[in-house]
Design a protein around this motif. Sequence first.
Motif, PDB file in Angstrom:
ATOM      1  N   UNK A   5       0.801  -1.217   0.000  1.00 52.64           N
ATOM      2  CA  UNK A   5       0.000   0.000   0.000  1.00 52.64           C
ATOM      3  C   UNK A   5       0.837   1.272   0.000  1.00 52.64           C
ATOM      4  N   UNK A   6       2.129   1.157   0.272  1.00 50.08           N
ATOM      5  CA  UNK A   6       3.004   2.320   0.318  1.00 50.08           C
ATOM      6  C   UNK A   6       3.574   2.581  -1.067  1.00 50.08           C
ATOM      7  N   UNK A   7       3.392   3.811  -1.566  1.00 53.27           N
ATOM      8  CA  UNK A   7       3.919   4.171  -2.885  1.00 53.27           C
ATOM      9  C   UNK A   7       5.146   5.052  -2.733  1.00 53.27           C
ATOM     10  N   UNK A   8       6.091   4.854  -3.629  1.00 55.02           N
ATOM     11  CA  UNK A   8       7.290   5.684  -3.702  1.00 55.02           C
ATOM     12  C   UNK A   8       7.426   6.170  -5.144  1.00 55.02           C
ATOM     13  N   UNK A   9       8.203   7.234  -5.317  1.00 51.83           N
ATOM     14  CA  UNK A   9       8.443   7.768  -6.654  1.00 51.83           C
ATOM     15  C   UNK A   9       9.935   7.823  -6.929  1.00 51.83           C
ATOM     16  N   UNK A  10      10.278   7.432  -8.128  1.00 57.15           N
ATOM     17  CA  UNK A  10      11.643   7.596  -8.607  1.00 57.15           C
ATOM     18  C   UNK A  10      11.599   8.601  -9.736  1.00 57.15           C
ATOM     19  N   UNK A  11      12.571   9.507  -9.750  1.00 60.94           N
ATOM     20  CA  UNK A  11      12.596  10.525 -10.794  1.00 60.94           C
ATOM     21  C   UNK A  11      13.974  10.596 -11.429  1.00 60.94           C
ATOM     22  N   UNK A  12      13.995  11.180 -12.618  1.00 60.29           N
ATOM     23  CA  UNK A  12      15.265  11.403 -13.319  1.00 60.29           C
ATOM     24  C   UNK A  12      15.097  12.625 -14.209  1.00 60.29           C
ATOM     25  N   UNK A  22       5.097   0.540  -5.791  1.00 60.26           N
ATOM     26  CA  UNK A  22       4.868   0.191  -4.393  1.00 60.26           C
ATOM     27  C   UNK A  22       6.218  -0.067  -3.736  1.00 60.26           C
ATOM     28  N   UNK A  23       6.208  -0.110  -2.426  1.00 61.09           N
ATOM     29  CA  UNK A  23       7.441  -0.421  -1.698  1.00 61.09           C
ATOM     30  C   UNK A  23       7.883  -1.856  -1.943  1.00 61.09           C
ATOM     31  N   UNK A  24       7.013  -2.670  -2.571  1.00 64.55           N
ATOM     32  CA  UNK A  24       7.394  -4.028  -2.958  1.00 64.55           C
ATOM     33  C   UNK A  24       7.933  -4.056  -4.386  1.00 64.55           C
ATOM     34  N   UNK A  46      15.637   6.523 -22.833  1.00 63.09           N
ATOM     35  CA  UNK A  46      15.838   5.200 -22.244  1.00 63.09           C
ATOM     36  C   UNK A  46      16.685   5.294 -20.980  1.00 63.09           C
ATOM     37  N   UNK A  47      17.741   6.100 -21.030  1.00 63.34           N
ATOM     38  CA  UNK A  47      18.613   6.277 -19.862  1.00 63.34           C
ATOM     39  C   UNK A  47      17.854   6.934 -18.707  1.00 63.34           C
ATOM     40  N   UNK A  48      17.007   7.929 -19.033  1.00 63.83           N
ATOM     41  CA  UNK A  48      16.217   8.584 -17.996  1.00 63.83           C
ATOM     42  C   UNK A  48      15.236   7.614 -17.354  1.00 63.83           C
ATOM     43  N   UNK A  49      14.634   6.751 -18.148  1.00 60.95           N
ATOM     44  CA  UNK A  49      13.699   5.765 -17.613  1.00 60.95           C
ATOM     45  C   UNK A  49      14.408   4.779 -16.686  1.00 60.95           C
ATOM     46  N   UNK A  50      15.569   4.309 -17.098  1.00 60.42           N
ATOM     47  CA  UNK A  50      16.353   3.398 -16.253  1.00 60.42           C
ATOM     48  C   UNK A  50      16.746   4.094 -14.950  1.00 60.42           C
ATOM     49  N   UNK A  51      17.176   5.345 -15.041  1.00 66.08           N
ATOM     50  CA  UNK A  51      17.577   6.088 -13.845  1.00 66.08           C
ATOM     51  C   UNK A  51      16.390   6.287 -12.900  1.00 66.08           C
ATOM     52  N   UNK A  52      15.213   6.597 -13.457  1.00 60.30           N
ATOM     53  CA  UNK A  52      14.024   6.783 -12.624  1.00 60.30           C
ATOM     54  C   UNK A  52      13.627   5.478 -11.943  1.00 60.30           C
ATOM     55  N   UNK A  53      13.705   4.377 -12.673  1.00 62.76           N
ATOM     56  CA  UNK A  53      13.403   3.071 -12.074  1.00 62.76           C
ATOM     57  C   UNK A  53      14.380   2.756 -10.940  1.00 62.76           C
ATOM     58  N   UNK A  54      15.647   2.964 -11.181  1.00 65.81           N
ATOM     59  CA  UNK A  54      16.652   2.692 -10.152  1.00 65.81           C
ATOM     60  C   UNK A  54      16.439   3.579  -8.927  1.00 65.81           C
ATOM     61  N   UNK A  55      16.068   4.847  -9.153  1.00 62.28           N
ATOM     62  CA  UNK A  55      15.780   5.749  -8.043  1.00 62.28           C
ATOM     63  C   UNK A  55      14.570   5.244  -7.261  1.00 62.28           C
ATOM     64  N   UNK A  57      13.561   2.131  -7.039  1.00 63.98           N
ATOM     65  CA  UNK A  57      13.979   0.938  -6.307  1.00 63.98           C
ATOM     66  C   UNK A  57      14.721   1.310  -5.027  1.00 63.98           C
ATOM     67  N   UNK A  58      15.554   2.352  -5.102  1.00 68.33           N
ATOM     68  CA  UNK A  58      16.266   2.807  -3.902  1.00 68.33           C
ATOM     69  C   UNK A  58      15.280   3.318  -2.858  1.00 68.33           C
ATOM     70  N   UNK A  59      14.277   4.089  -3.321  1.00 68.91           N
ATOM     71  CA  UNK A  59      13.258   4.602  -2.404  1.00 68.91           C
ATOM     72  C   UNK A  59      12.499   3.437  -1.762  1.00 68.91           C
ATOM     73  N   UNK A  60      12.158   2.440  -2.559  1.00 69.53           N
ATOM     74  CA  UNK A  60      11.436   1.266  -2.051  1.00 69.53           C
ATOM     75  C   UNK A  60      12.281   0.519  -1.022  1.00 69.53           C
TER      76      UNK A  60
END
Length: 76
Positions: A5-12, A22-24, A46-55, A57-60
């Motif tokens: 139920x916990x949401x996080x955001x990754x940005x780039x 989600x945090x999962x 593509x690089x921005x999308x990968x960076x946002x996903x990685x960010x 994941x770190x938040x999660x």
Amino acid sequence: AELEDTEVEGTAGGGLVKVTMTAKKVVTAVEIKPEAVDLDDITMLEDLLVAALNDGYEQADEVYEEKMGAFGALGL
């Protein structure tokens, strides 16, 4: 269940690309601002999308450690 139920955001790119998950680590949304799209440089997007996903994941991971760390400290 709380992690689901916990949401996080990754940005780039200063917010040009935002990923919500989600945090999962289940991605629930991707937002790409129009100015991030350059048909002559798709690699940058593509690089921005990968960076946002990685960010994201770190938040999660941080949320997971916060929520589950107490259980680990108890030895459960």
